[in-house]
Design an enzyme around this catalytic site. Structure first.
Site, PDB file in Angstrom:
ATOM      1  N   GLU A   5       0.846  -2.967  -5.067  1.00 39.86           N
ATOM      2  CA  GLU A   5       0.527  -1.574  -4.722  1.00 39.86           C
ATOM      3  C   GLU A   5       1.775  -0.791  -4.294  1.00 39.86           C
ATOM      4  O   GLU A   5       1.809  -0.192  -3.220  1.00 39.86           O
ATOM      5  CB  GLU A   5      -0.547  -1.501  -3.622  1.00 39.86           C
ATOM      6  CG  GLU A   5      -1.962  -1.589  -4.166  1.00 39.86           C
ATOM      7  CD  GLU A   5      -2.990  -0.989  -3.234  1.00 39.86           C
ATOM      8  OE1 GLU A   5      -3.460   0.135  -3.491  1.00 39.86           O
ATOM      9  OE2 GLU A   5      -3.341  -1.657  -2.228  1.00 39.86           O
ATOM     10  N   ASP A  61      -2.071 -10.069  -4.206  1.00 43.84           N
ATOM     11  CA  ASP A  61      -3.353  -9.622  -3.679  1.00 43.84           C
ATOM     12  C   ASP A  61      -4.404  -9.939  -4.738  1.00 43.84           C
ATOM     13  O   ASP A  61      -4.512  -9.261  -5.754  1.00 43.84           O
ATOM     14  CB  ASP A  61      -3.285  -8.115  -3.393  1.00 43.84           C
ATOM     15  CG  ASP A  61      -4.598  -7.555  -2.879  1.00 43.84           C
ATOM     16  OD1 ASP A  61      -5.591  -8.312  -2.790  1.00 43.84           O
ATOM     17  OD2 ASP A  61      -4.645  -6.340  -2.587  1.00 43.84           O
ATOM     18  N   ASN A 103       0.835  -1.209   0.000  1.00 49.86           N
ATOM     19  CA  ASN A 103       0.000   0.000   0.000  1.00 49.86           C
ATOM     20  C   ASN A 103       0.872   1.263   0.000  1.00 49.86           C
ATOM     21  O   ASN A 103       0.713   2.161   0.819  1.00 49.86           O
ATOM     22  CB  ASN A 103      -0.953   0.004   1.198  1.00 49.86           C
ATOM     23  CG  ASN A 103      -2.077   1.025   1.044  1.00 49.86           C
ATOM     24  OD1 ASN A 103      -2.254   1.607  -0.021  1.00 49.86           O
ATOM     25  ND2 ASN A 103      -2.822   1.249   2.117  1.00 49.86           N
ATOM     26  N   ASN A 136      -7.687 -10.061  -4.121  1.00 50.90           N
ATOM     27  CA  ASN A 136      -8.906  -9.289  -3.851  1.00 50.90           C
ATOM     28  C   ASN A 136     -10.168 -10.143  -3.910  1.00 50.90           C
ATOM     29  O   ASN A 136     -11.247  -9.650  -4.244  1.00 50.90           O
ATOM     30  CB  ASN A 136      -9.014  -8.077  -4.792  1.00 50.90           C
ATOM     31  CG  ASN A 136      -8.428  -6.824  -4.165  1.00 50.90           C
ATOM     32  OD1 ASN A 136      -8.691  -6.522  -3.000  1.00 50.90           O
ATOM     33  ND2 ASN A 136      -7.644  -6.085  -4.934  1.00 50.90           N
ATOM     34  N   HIS A 153      -2.354  -4.632   4.801  1.00 52.08           N
ATOM     35  CA  HIS A 153      -2.186  -6.060   4.557  1.00 52.08           C
ATOM     36  C   HIS A 153      -1.048  -6.591   5.417  1.00 52.08           C
ATOM     37  O   HIS A 153      -0.129  -5.847   5.777  1.00 52.08           O
ATOM     38  CB  HIS A 153      -1.822  -6.326   3.089  1.00 52.08           C
ATOM     39  CG  HIS A 153      -2.900  -6.027   2.107  1.00 52.08           C
ATOM     40  ND1 HIS A 153      -3.598  -6.999   1.427  1.00 52.08           N
ATOM     41  CD2 HIS A 153      -3.394  -4.833   1.672  1.00 52.08           C
ATOM     42  CE1 HIS A 153      -4.468  -6.429   0.615  1.00 52.08           C
ATOM     43  NE2 HIS A 153      -4.363  -5.117   0.742  1.00 52.08           N
TER      44      HIS A 153
END
Length: 264
Positions: A35, A148, A9, A150, A248
């Site tokens: 990310e 990830d 992130n 999702n 995360h």
């Protein structure tokens, strides 16, 4: 062989929280990042070339958005950024390194939670990404798909499954795609192979709203998805929660094999 997947992130944000110091002590062969939210020009030398690692980044065209990368202790035979679909390659969602017959892939599936348009994009991603994986399988490669995704696959993969049946990340169509990947294409959910019944300890992501992390209202959306030839070597998993680098938690899996086992 130790492989870590971590949605950071924002790699610069994670670095400020100690991510690079932690990484240096992991003894990982590969760290798959999602990310990264940066362009190469934005990154300091310690993020581009941490000690003992080379980096391979696929940045999104849009600044401060998406992006994937891999830190590797090993020199790859091939590096691929993107899987050939402009819509998603422009968002930096796929970085892949080949070592003989093994692909190590960092992937960041779209999230559909912000709008109907983004959910439609997520479904388009699922539609075009599956044939890409099928093509790799047909060529006889072993695959470590880390990232990830999702999507929480099963009811035990999120805290409040009943309240999320109509929400992105737990929609029936998304979960069916995952089931197809495992039951038809033959991929393995390595975490679940090692620990098939974990519930509250399996989460890798917590919303930043409210007190989700403190109350452990989490989701398992970060995965190691591999071919059976690699999955058979998986011996140990850890979801690292002693420090928080992002919303995360890193997922660490150890494989009882040498990279040389996959030499062409």
């Amino acid at each position: 062989m130790r492989i870590i997947t971590a949605n950071v992130n924002g790699i610069r944000s994670a670095a400020k929280k100690g991510f690079m110091e932690w990484l240096a002590n992991t003894q990982a062969d590969f760290i798959c990042l999602q990310e990264i939210k940066a362009q190469l020009d934005d990154l300091s030398q310690d993020l581009i070339a941490p000690k003992h690692y080379a980096s391979y980044f696929h940045c999104a065209q849009k600044k401060g958005y998406s992006g994937t990368g891999i830190y590797s202790k090993h020199q790859p035979d091939q590096v691929v950024s993107g899987f050939g679909v402009a819509e998603f390659d422009d968002e930096g969602r796929y970085t892949a390194l080949r070592f003989g017959k093994l692909w190590v892939i960092s992937v960041y599936f779209p999230s559909g939670s912000s709008s109907d348009d983004r959910q439609a994009a997520k479904f388009r991603f699922l539609d075009v990404f599956l044939p890409h994986l099928q093509n790799l399988l047909r060529q006889g490669f072993e695959i470590a798909l880390c990232g990830d995704i999702n999507i929480a696959h099963q009811q035990i993969d999120l805290k409040n499954w009943k309240g999320n049946i109509k929400n992105s990340g737990f929609l029936p169509e998304e979960r069916a795609w995952m089931t197809h990947l495992f039951d038809v294409e033959g991929f393995v959910d390595v975490y679940r192979q090692i620990d098939p019944i974990a519930t509250d300890t399996c989460y890798t992501w917590w919303s930043q709203r409210g007190q989700a992390y403190n109350n452990n209202v989490g989701w398992r959306i970060d995965y190691h998805i591999t071919t059976p030839g690699l999955a058979k070597f998986a011996k140990h998993q850890q979801i690292y929660k002693e420090q928080r680098f992002s919303d995360h938690a890193p997922l660490i899996i150890d494989y009882d094999c040498e990279l040389a086992a996959f030499s062409a």
